[in-house]
Design an enzyme around this catalytic site. Structure first.
Site, PDB file in Angstrom:
ATOM      1  N   ASN A  37      29.242  20.813  37.771  1.00 49.77           N
ATOM      2  CA  ASN A  37      29.819  21.261  36.500  1.00 49.77           C
ATOM      3  C   ASN A  37      30.006  22.776  36.448  1.00 49.77           C
ATOM      4  O   ASN A  37      30.236  23.344  35.382  1.00 49.77           O
ATOM      5  CB  ASN A  37      28.966  20.786  35.320  1.00 49.77           C
ATOM      6  N   ASP A  38      29.846  23.459  37.595  1.00 48.98           N
ATOM      7  CA  ASP A  38      30.095  24.889  37.769  1.00 48.98           C
ATOM      8  C   ASP A  38      28.933  25.769  37.324  1.00 48.98           C
ATOM      9  O   ASP A  38      29.039  26.990  37.338  1.00 48.98           O
ATOM     10  CB  ASP A  38      31.377  25.331  37.041  1.00 48.98           C
ATOM     11  N   HIS A 130      25.625  55.155  32.131  1.00 45.60           N
ATOM     12  CA  HIS A 130      26.829  55.782  31.589  1.00 45.60           C
ATOM     13  C   HIS A 130      26.510  56.778  30.480  1.00 45.60           C
ATOM     14  O   HIS A 130      27.233  57.765  30.313  1.00 45.60           O
ATOM     15  CB  HIS A 130      27.776  54.695  31.063  1.00 45.60           C
ATOM     16  N   ASP A 169      34.887  65.241  30.854  1.00 42.30           N
ATOM     17  CA  ASP A 169      34.742  65.282  29.395  1.00 42.30           C
ATOM     18  C   ASP A 169      33.416  65.937  29.046  1.00 42.30           C
ATOM     19  O   ASP A 169      32.557  66.179  29.898  1.00 42.30           O
ATOM     20  CB  ASP A 169      34.836  63.880  28.784  1.00 42.30           C
ATOM     21  N   LYS A 192      38.650  65.785  26.474  1.00 41.38           N
ATOM     22  CA  LYS A 192      39.265  64.462  26.646  1.00 41.38           C
ATOM     23  C   LYS A 192      39.276  63.665  25.354  1.00 41.38           C
ATOM     24  O   LYS A 192      38.343  63.725  24.565  1.00 41.38           O
ATOM     25  CB  LYS A 192      38.503  63.669  27.726  1.00 41.38           C
ATOM     26  N   ARG A 194      40.093  59.521  24.443  1.00 40.46           N
ATOM     27  CA  ARG A 194      40.429  58.215  24.997  1.00 40.46           C
ATOM     28  C   ARG A 194      41.088  57.349  23.927  1.00 40.46           C
ATOM     29  O   ARG A 194      40.597  57.221  22.810  1.00 40.46           O
ATOM     30  CB  ARG A 194      39.168  57.515  25.525  1.00 40.46           C
ATOM     31  N   ASP A 218      32.051  62.845  38.083  1.00 35.08           N
ATOM     32  CA  ASP A 218      31.969  61.836  37.025  1.00 35.08           C
ATOM     33  C   ASP A 218      30.898  60.827  37.400  1.00 35.08           C
ATOM     34  O   ASP A 218      30.470  60.769  38.565  1.00 35.08           O
ATOM     35  CB  ASP A 218      33.319  61.139  36.845  1.00 35.08           C
TER      36      ASP A 218
END
Length: 321
Positions: A37-38, A130, A169, A192, A194, A218
């Site tokens: 069924n994945d 991030h 940025d 910057k 976005r 970055d």
């Protein structure tokens, strides 16, 4: 090292093997299978009972598959009575979903952090998140490494007397400033804005780049739209040379080809937090690309976590090369 077990998901087994080689421990086998069924099923094929278990899995494409695989690994280790479960996540892709900047959108960075803890994670070892606030999304301890030392060691082979490190940025300016201090360079940043995932504008570059050797820094490069926009602004000031550096070289949607085709870009440097692109595009342009290994740093962090030593001390003094 005794009482330690290291497992890898299918996202980046080469990095896991390299980490284990530096630790001097075997990489324990993991079996990932799929039901009719994945649905995925994961079996950790080594003893975990009361052991210090480390699960190495960056969240890379296909991200959702690798995330579920990691959750199942955590659950399997918890069900096998692991003494402690540390998720080693060199790239946390959901860290980009870190703020509510539009109505009725999800905070994926926090949600996935909650899922990992609910699945059994006792601790997280991450690399270059991030944004700093992502730390706070986890209700368990997070050891946050960066790759600035590895990048600095690479760039010290060049003459850095007229070098400026440029952040695309202001959000990344603090990391760029720290990197600039490491190599004795100046720092600059782009202004910057976005509009969408692949549409940005940079109105100006704040700092001195005219006639200087520029290193664009970055945290990650995905489609490369931000870097390409920054290159346009930099050219208006006439830098002497341009190099690009990042921790996570994702290079999606032809980004590597677009960047390497920029004639004034001398080099693109990234680390192996994510798998090196093994396709025709990479092979055609690998003369401009340098991939640095962060396995020694991850291995040393794992060793310190296991032995109850300070991980932040890794950044207090240069590591032996």
């Amino acid at each position: 090292m005794r009482d330690i077990a290291v497992f890898s998901g299918s996202a980046h087994p080469d990095l896991a093997a390299e980490v284990c080689a530096h630790l001097g421990v075997p990489l324990s086998p993991t079996r990932v299978s799929r039901f009719a069924n994945d649905c995925l099923e994961v079996q950790l094929q080594a003893n975990c009972r009361e052991r210090d278990v480390f699960l190495i899995q960056p969240l890379v494409k296909p991200v959702q598959e690798h995330l579920v695989e990691l959750l199942l690994m955590c659950d399997a280790a918890r069900g096998a009575s692991a003494g402690r479960i540390t998720v080693v996540m060199p790239h946390y892709s959901y860290a980009r979903s870190d703020k509510k900047d539009a109505p009725r959108i999800s905070l994926g960075g926090r949600l996935v952090a909650d899922l990992l803890v609910a699945a059994g994670a006792s601790r997280v070892l991450a690399m270059t998140l991030h944004a700093p606030q992502v730390h706070g999304f986890f209700s368990v301890p997070v050891d946050h490494l960066h790759a600035l030392r590895e990048l600095a060691a690479h760039f010290r082979q060049y003459d850095l007397t007229r070098t400026t490190v440029v952040s695309p940025d202001l959000g990344n300016a603090k990391e760029a400033a720290a990197f600039a201090r490491m190599i004795g360079a100046q720092v600059a940043a782009g202004a910057k804005q976005r509009y969408a995932d692949d549409r940005v504008t940079i109105s100006s570059v704040i700092g001195d780049v005219a006639g200087r050797d520029v290193i664009v820094l970055d945290d990650e490069i995905a489609k490369g739209s931000t870097v390409l926009e920054l290159l346009q602004r930099l050219r208006e000031s006439g830098p002497r040379s341009i190099r690009i550096a990042c921790t996570h070289g994702l290079f999606a949607a032809g980004a590597l080809k677009r960047l390497t085709e920029q004639s004034d870009v001398l080099e693109i440097v990234c680390t192996n937090t994510v798998p090196v692109p093994d396709h025709e595009e990479y092979r055609a342009h690998q003369d401009k690309v340098r991939v640095l290994s962060i396995a020694p740093a991850l291995a040393e962090a794992v060793r310190r976590i296991h032995n109850g030593e300070s991980v932040s001390a890794l950044f207090d003094a240069p590591r032996d090369e």
